[in-house]
Design an enzyme around this catalytic site. Structure first.
Site, PDB file in Angstrom:
ATOM      1  N   CYS A  56       0.822  -1.210   0.000  1.00 22.14           N
ATOM      2  CA  CYS A  56       0.000   0.000   0.000  1.00 22.14           C
ATOM      3  C   CYS A  56       0.861   1.266   0.000  1.00 22.14           C
ATOM      4  O   CYS A  56       0.398   2.342  -0.315  1.00 22.14           O
ATOM      5  CB  CYS A  56      -0.984  -0.008   1.154  1.00 22.14           C
ATOM      6  SG  CYS A  56      -0.211  -0.385   2.715  1.00 22.14           S
ATOM      7  N   HIS A 100      18.720   0.660  -2.419  1.00 25.67           N
ATOM      8  CA  HIS A 100      17.293   0.869  -2.189  1.00 25.67           C
ATOM      9  C   HIS A 100      16.611  -0.449  -1.810  1.00 25.67           C
ATOM     10  O   HIS A 100      15.811  -0.488  -0.864  1.00 25.67           O
ATOM     11  CB  HIS A 100      16.652   1.471  -3.448  1.00 25.67           C
ATOM     12  CG  HIS A 100      15.237   1.908  -3.228  1.00 25.67           C
ATOM     13  ND1 HIS A 100      14.885   2.838  -2.271  1.00 25.67           N
ATOM     14  CD2 HIS A 100      14.069   1.529  -3.816  1.00 25.67           C
ATOM     15  CE1 HIS A 100      13.576   3.019  -2.294  1.00 25.67           C
ATOM     16  NE2 HIS A 100      13.050   2.231  -3.219  1.00 25.67           N
TER      17      HIS A 100
END
Lengths: 449, 283
Positions: free
Chosen positions: A50, A91
């Site tokens: 989400c 990342h």
């Protein structure tokens, strides 16, 4: 070959954008296959939660990033960030370690990354490079969780309430929870308590109809507010969130309930403003009152604690990333090294065999000695070039120079490799480059059932 | 041989205590594991010392021993406490109690060494006394259980204070739930009470065997009876009125202090005096 990441998270895009881009789990395999089919893309992985949608890929060149970006569509384009090589790997490591999460240290992301890896593996889009990066990122995340306090302590009001309930009452199995009022946060806390084993949810509200409705929603029992004294004798946790302008649970009421409770402790969670529980009730033996401020303070303390460990966690991630990058670079240097070794060994073997053929009558022991000498000469000669090429890790000019100097461009016949040079204190054979689709040296990523 | 084993086990207890205390400051599971292993190893050596051939310093315990020495009781008490803790830890996972138990064990072992120097023997009538053997065993087990209950009660008070004050300290995250501390503490109090009852009954028998007096009046006996009465009342209050939590923790602490008074009585009683042997625990 390029390791790249194209994606966006809560930092770059508002929820309105993220919800349009989110890929549901059932659509992920098809989507990740579509991305892998893009020109130049060799391996692909989608992490869709989400808070983020990130595509990690191994591609022939940086231009694949643009391909992926345009495949994501025009909604993503203004927000998406492209990262390449070291930045992309960093990342991935930070995302898995929950350092890039909205709530730093939250536990779900690790499971989500594993799930994404398992889906990509099932879809056949995970190759050796991404698998290695993922395996290392997951182990870095695990280290971060065990070696720092980044995941310690609840950081939301409802989970703090549940944690405190555990601290006071131990297991919540068979416990009774009383809900006074039907505030959103109170419902959330009640649901969480129930999921932790609380067996009974008593719901009292000024509006009986609302109490019944809520009881149906969260599988509770509607009760009347008029029964409050007896309810306070029965409940182990009471969550108050009524709009009453004066105290509903007074010290006196609680004192009366205590004897009937046989001094069983009760946890009063007061989420109402103005407060529903008289604060001095906390002075009574076995009565523990926490209001909104107390819970918020505890949450803030835990957030601070997590924040104070971010530096250490970043250090671990960086350390693991360095190790991963080094290994990755070393692997890139392998082809030249392997060919050089094979060449040297082939020459040595040919010469030994020629010599042995001309020396008739040499017994087996002497033949062995001769072979060992040739092997030792190769090892000694190869030691320095091997270390240099490893140190260069495919980044410098030596690899190409070696290939040109020894005429190694054309991979010739592959003789058995010689053992690693002896001078190395602990010889560590370099991993062979794994062809795409071959069995990976990692455990398969498992999906949660 | 026995002395060497006891010395090594004491070293293991000291190291175990250090590991548990370190864990309080640096919360790594490694310290807990190290602490548990050290305590367990110490306990094995300690148990071996009881069956090892007696030497000049420590007589082997058991029937027919030349003389019960105060040191042996403390040594037995230390072993029983460690055993009790390891069982408790196995059942409830309570490393924080280890941080109390391990130093306590070391503290108990020190008198074990001090007392032996006075080497007081029991009266000859008791050399083969079954009652004295049971008395010493029950006293050690009872005291160990109550010492653990005492430790848990202190833990309860600290933990409860942190919850009430709403300012959890650094150690808070490592504390078990109040409910667990309360239940475990109560169970230990009940066991302690049962063993204490046996110890008093058998002690009184031993006393009669040696001097004919069933319950002599001496500080040791007085404190033991007071502690016993307090624990009896505590169990009654728990069963009848549901007392628990803070008030029970305070009572357990008081009870244990009274029991400690009995040990002070034991250590300060004159050697080989009639009442000492009569008292039964150990001279």
């Amino acid at each position: 070959m390029t390791f790249l990441c194209v994606g966006l998270s809560h930092r770059e895009a508002p929820i309105a954008v993220r919800e349009r881009l989110a890929v549901p789990a059932e659509a992920l395999p098809a989507e990740v296959r579509r991305l892998k089919a893009l020109p130049g893309v060799r391996e692909a992985l989608i992490i869709s939660t989400c808070n983020r949608i990130e595509i990690f890929a191994v591609a022939d060149g940086r231009s694949a990033g643009e391909e992926i970006l345009s495949a994501l569509g025009p909604v993503a384009a203004p927000h998406a960030v492209c990262r390449f090589d070291e930045e992309a790997a960093r990342h991935l490591f930070r995302v898995a370690a929950s350092l890039d999460s909205m709530v730093v240290g939250e536990a779900q992301i690790l499971g989500q990354v594993k799930e994404a890896a398992a889906l990509a593996q099932e879809a056949g889009t995970l190759g050796p490079e991404l698998s290695r990066a993922l395996a290392r990122a997951l182990s870095a995340a695990k280290r971060v969780r065990t070696e720092t306090e980044i995941a310690r302590g609840a950081v939301s009001v409802s989970s703090i309430a549940v944690q405190l309930a555990h601290k006071l009452l131990g297991s919540l199995e068979g416990r009774s929870v009383l809900l006074l009022g039907a505030g959103e946060m109170a419902q959330l806390a009640a649901r969480e308590l129930k999921s932790h084993g609380a067996s009974e949810l008593l719901i009292a509200n000024r509006s009986a109809a609302r109490a019944e409705e809520l009881a149906r929603e969260i599988a509770g029992v509607p009760v009347s507010l008029a029964e409050l004294p007896s309810l306070l004798e029965r409940a182990d946790v009471a969550i108050c969130s009524t709009g009453a302008s004066q105290f509903m649970v007074t010290r006196e009421l609680m004192q009366r309930a205590l004897k009937a409770r046989r001094y069983r402790p009760i946890f009063l969670v007061d989420l109402a403003v103005p407060r529903n529980v008289e604060p001095t009730a906390n002075e009574l033996e076995g009565v523990y009152v926490y209001d909104m401020d107390d819970l918020e303070r505890a949450a803030a303390q835990n957030r601070d604690l997590r924040q104070s460990h971010v530096g250490k966690a970043e250090g671990i991630v960086e350390e693991e990333l360095r190790a991963y990058l080094l290994q990755s670079h070393e692997r890139r240097a392998v082809p030249v090294l392997a060919r050089l070794r094979a060449h040297a060994e082939a020459v040595a073997r040919a010469e030994v065999e020629k010599t042995l053929a001309s020396m008739h009558g040499l017994d087996e022991r002497h033949q062995k000695s001769l072979r060992a000498m040739a092997s030792a000469i190769v090892n000694k000669l190869m030691h320095q070039p091997t270390s240099r090429l490893r140190a260069e890790a495919g980044q410098g000019p030596l690899g190409e120079a070696t290939a040109a100097l020894f005429g190694l461009d054309e991979p010739g016949p592959q003789p058995m490799p010689l053992p690693d040079p002896a001078p190395d204190p602990a010889p560590q054979p370099l991993p062979e480059p794994t062809p795409e689709g071959a069995v990976l040296p990692f455990k398969p990523f498992k999906r949660k059932s | 041989m026995a002395t060497v084993l006891v010395h090594i086990s004491l070293l293991a207890y000291v190291a175990g205590a250090a590991a548990f205390l370190t864990w309080l400051v640096r919360p790594s599971k490694r310290w807990v594991r190290a602490g548990r292993i050290l305590l367990f190893a110490g306990l094995l050596l300690h148990a071996a010392s009881f069956v090892a051939p007696a030497d000049a310093n420590l007589a082997a315990i058991g029937l027919g021993a030349e003389g019960w020495k105060g040191g042996q009781l403390f040594s037995l008490l230390a072993a029983a406490t460690v055993l009790g803790y390891l069982l408790l830890d196995w059942k409830y996972d309570l490393p924080v109690a280890g941080a109390f138990v391990a130093p306590f064990t070391v503290a108990v072992m020190v008198p074990a060494h001090l007392v032996k120097s006075t080497a007081r023997a029991v009266s000859p009538q008791l050399y083969h006394s079954v009652a004295l053997f049971l008395h010493v065993g029950a006293a050690a087990l009872g005291t160990a259980a109550l010492a653990l209950a005492f430790g848990l009660s202190l833990l309860y008070l600290v933990s409860e204070r942190q919850v009430k004050s709403k300012r959890p300290g650094r150690i808070f995250a490592r504390l078990p739930s109040l409910d667990l501390i309360d239940k475990a503490g109560y169970q230990l109090s009940v066991w302690g009470f049962v063993f204490l009852s046996v110890a008093i009954a058998t002690g009184s028998l031993a006393s009669r065997e040696s001097t004919g007096t069933t319950l002599p009046f001496a500080p040791k006996q007085g404190f033991a009876i007071l502690a016993w009465a307090l624990f009896a009342a505590l169990i009654q209050a728990r069963l009848v009125a549901g007392w628990r939590g803070r008030r029970v923790a305070l009572l357990v602490i008081t009870g244990f202090v009274l029991l400690a008074g009995a040990y002070v009585g034991l250590l300060t009683a004159p050697a080989l005096h009639g009442t000492v042997a009569l008292g039964g625990i150990a001279p």
